[in-house]
Design a protein around this motif. Structure first.
Motif: not given
Length: 618
Positions: A168, A170, A219, A222-223, A226-227, A230, A237
């Motif tokens: 991912y 960014v 992965h 990135y999870q 995420t917050s 955001a 992304t």
């Protein structure tokens, strides 16, 4: 540190040039103005540089600072070529070298500094063309890069030895940020750890309408992020599919990770966010081949439209290529299945007539550190090599040898420890070889010289400086200064080998020629980033044609009636012990030679399972 060294060297060079030129001019001279301007620009003392121009000080300072950001430059380096004076006008020619921080050559160009007298002092006549002859008013520098996708590691048939997974990336579109770039970069730096100035330079140096990758995540990370991501307005992304999830043999293929702040700092800047970095195995050893280098263009942009005006320099970059291995998927699958039910095992399979590695499988052992590079006692598996020396010394395979429970040779004590079960009290050399009677084999120490044993060991690859892109061990044999030393060597007690080196011993008897191992067939040359020594493989060594058929017969006897002969086809080999619960099988079936090292498990049974599992087995 690489950037710092370049800057320091550049300053020293310019200072020396300045000293040499100083003596060539009578005062008043434009030389001091030229020197101060270039030294100030080069060392980022923009006040010094701006003070030597006739321009607005703030405007010049900003232009020089912006040039570094717009080029994402690690450093500038200048050399004064000439200074000419005509009345109250002057012209200085200089040569510039700009380190773009990319895996490309330096950007070099020639520039001109026009000067004139202002109130008795020489001043650089300011305009954007002072920075580069083709830079005009209303324009700026930019660096347009085009990363290339990572190529795969493939098997002998060209099929990828890894599956695709998502990274991912960014990044931002500079044109959408407006004047918020510094705020976005500050927030992104805080949550990721990347240097704020480096992130900002990447944004400032890119065309405004192009996506600029800044940070890459796997992965799971990135999870977890995420917050936090955001909450940063202005970033985008983009998932990128890359072939980075290794298939068997996983540790040989190696793992890949996204670029991190730590690896970026360690690598010194050639890679950018969005790149993948090989962490182990062939992915690491062939990093430069798999990634190539970024296609890079230095351009000028129109400030109003953001469109390209002039292309100042372009590098196509080095083409990246797949790395083709000798791994055979069907052989690898059979090897994986064979070790699956063991506790601790390593199996290496090679093509007998080429030395090409077809499979490397392990259970609770490391495929590179143990199967290729491990240093383990050879035990009676070394009797294959010792038999070569003994047969050359006219020891007959039919010679009768007692196989007592204990024997002392030259003061060294040997115990068969039950390994010679089924050996007649006065069996032949061949029978003792087949059953691995250590006391019988050790008794032959006086029938062979130390030099003859060492010569056979060398002929079967021991201590040979072969070339592999991964760590490996060809074996070691100490100096043999006594009968006791020779007896220990024949019994393999003072000999260290790896499963790879022993697989090559089996292949030598099977094919009639010892050959060095091969793991990668293309690219032909070593990776520029790998330290592969030596660069040339040792030459193949034929097995003595008088000894070869006898060795084959002895190894056929060694496999007959054992668990290694579990599948169809004729198996050749020896099952041996090495103490500490370690057992070996070294041999071949058809065109595949193997070595199995197992702990607290019968290596011959592993070999039998492997041969039974081979597709299209003879």
């Amino acid at each position: 540190m690489r950037r710092a060294r370049r800057t320091l060297a550049a300053t020293a060079t310019l200072a020396v040039a300045s000293t040499m030129l100083t003596g060539c001019f009578e005062e008043p001279s434009p030389h001091d103005a030229v020197r101060d301007f270039l030294v100030g620009w080069q060392s980022e003392d923009y006040d010094l540089a701006a003070g030597r121009t006739d321009g607005d000080l703030a405007t010049v300072r900003k232009a020089l600072s912006d040039a570094k950001l717009e080029l994402d430059a690690a450093s500038f380096r200048f050399k004064i070529k000439s200074v000419n004076v005509t009345g109250d006008e002057s012209k200085a020619d200089f040569h510039a070298e700009v380190d773009l921080g990319e895996n490309n050559p330096l950007w070099e160009y020639d520039g001109i500094l026009p000067l004139h007298l202002v109130d008795g002092s020489w001043k650089v006549r300011w305009s954007p063309s002072v920075l580069h002859p083709q830079l005009k008013e209303g324009q700026r520098f930019a660096v347009d890069t085009k990363p290339v996708e990572r190529q795969p590691v493939v098997d002998k048939d060209g099929n990828a030895l890894q599956s695709d997974t998502y990274l991912y990336v960014v990044g931002v579109y500079p044109s959408k940020l407006g004047d918020q770039a510094e705020d976005v970069v500050a927030k992104l730096s805080e949550v990721t750890g990347y240097a704020q100035d480096r992130l900002l330079s990447r944004i400032r140096s890119s065309p405004p309408d192009k996506f600029v990758p800044l940070v890459t995540f796997g992965h799971s990370r990135y999870q977890a992020m995420t917050s936090k991501l955001a909450a940063i307005t202005g970033i985008d992304t983009q998932p990128q599919k890359q072939p980075v999830n290794p298939d068997a043999p996983r540790q040989i293929v190696g793992t890949v990770s996204a670029l991190t702040p730590e690896t970026e700092q360690k690598l010194g800047g050639p890679q950018r966010a969005g790149d993948s970095i090989g962490k182990s195995g062939l992915q690491q050893a062939y990093q430069d081949y798999l990634t190539g280098s970024t296609e890079t263009k230095v351009i000028t942009l129109d400030l109003k439209t953001g469109k390209e005006v002039t292309r100042l320099k372009e590098w196509q970059g080095r083409q990246n290529v797949p790395v083709k291995t000798t791994i055979d998927r069907s052989v690898q699958a059979a090897a994986e299945q064979a070790v699956a039910d063991t506790d601790t095992s390593a199996l290496v399979a090679v093509q007998r007539d080429t030395g090409e590695i077809r499979a490397v499988a392990t259970k609770n052992m490391h495929q590179e550190k143990d199967a290729l590079a491990g240093k383990y006692p050879a035990g009676t598996a070394f009797s294959i090599v010792a038999a070569d020396a003994l047969l050359k010394s006219n020891v007959s395979p039919k010679q009768r040898l007692a196989c007592p429970e204990e024997r002392t040779v030259g003061g060294a004590k040997f115990v068969h420890a039950g390994q010679s079960t089924g050996v007649p009290s006065s069996a032949t050399f061949q029978e003792n070889f087949a059953k691995g009677c250590v006391t019988a084999l050790a008794s032959l120490a006086r029938r062979v010289t130390a030099a003859e044993l060492a010569k056979s060991a060398s002929a079967f690859g021991m201590k040979q400086p072969w070339r592999l892109p991964l760590k490996s061990f060809s074996g070691s044999l100490p100096a043999l200064s006594s009968d006791a030393d020779k007896a220990r060597a024949i019994a393999g007690q003072n000999v260290e080998v790896s499963p790879l080196s022993m697989a090559l011993v089996g292949a030598a008897v099977a094919s009639g020629t010892w050959r060095p191992p091969v793991l990668v067939t293309d690219p032909k040359s070593p990776d520029p980033a790998a330290e592969i020594v030596p660069t040339v493989q040792p030459a193949p060594v034929p097995v003595d044609p008088k000894v070869l058929p006898v060795l084959r017969t002895m190894m056929r006897a060694g496999a007959a009636g054992t668990p290694a002969q579990a599948g169809s086809g004729r198996v050749y080999g020896v099952t041996a012990t090495a103490g500490g619960g370690l057992t070996w099988f070294v041999g071949w079936q058809g065109d595949v030679a193997i070595a199995v090292l197992s702990k607290n498990y019968n290596a011959g049974a592993v070999a039998g399972s492997f041969f039974a599992g081979l597709k299209n087995s003879p």
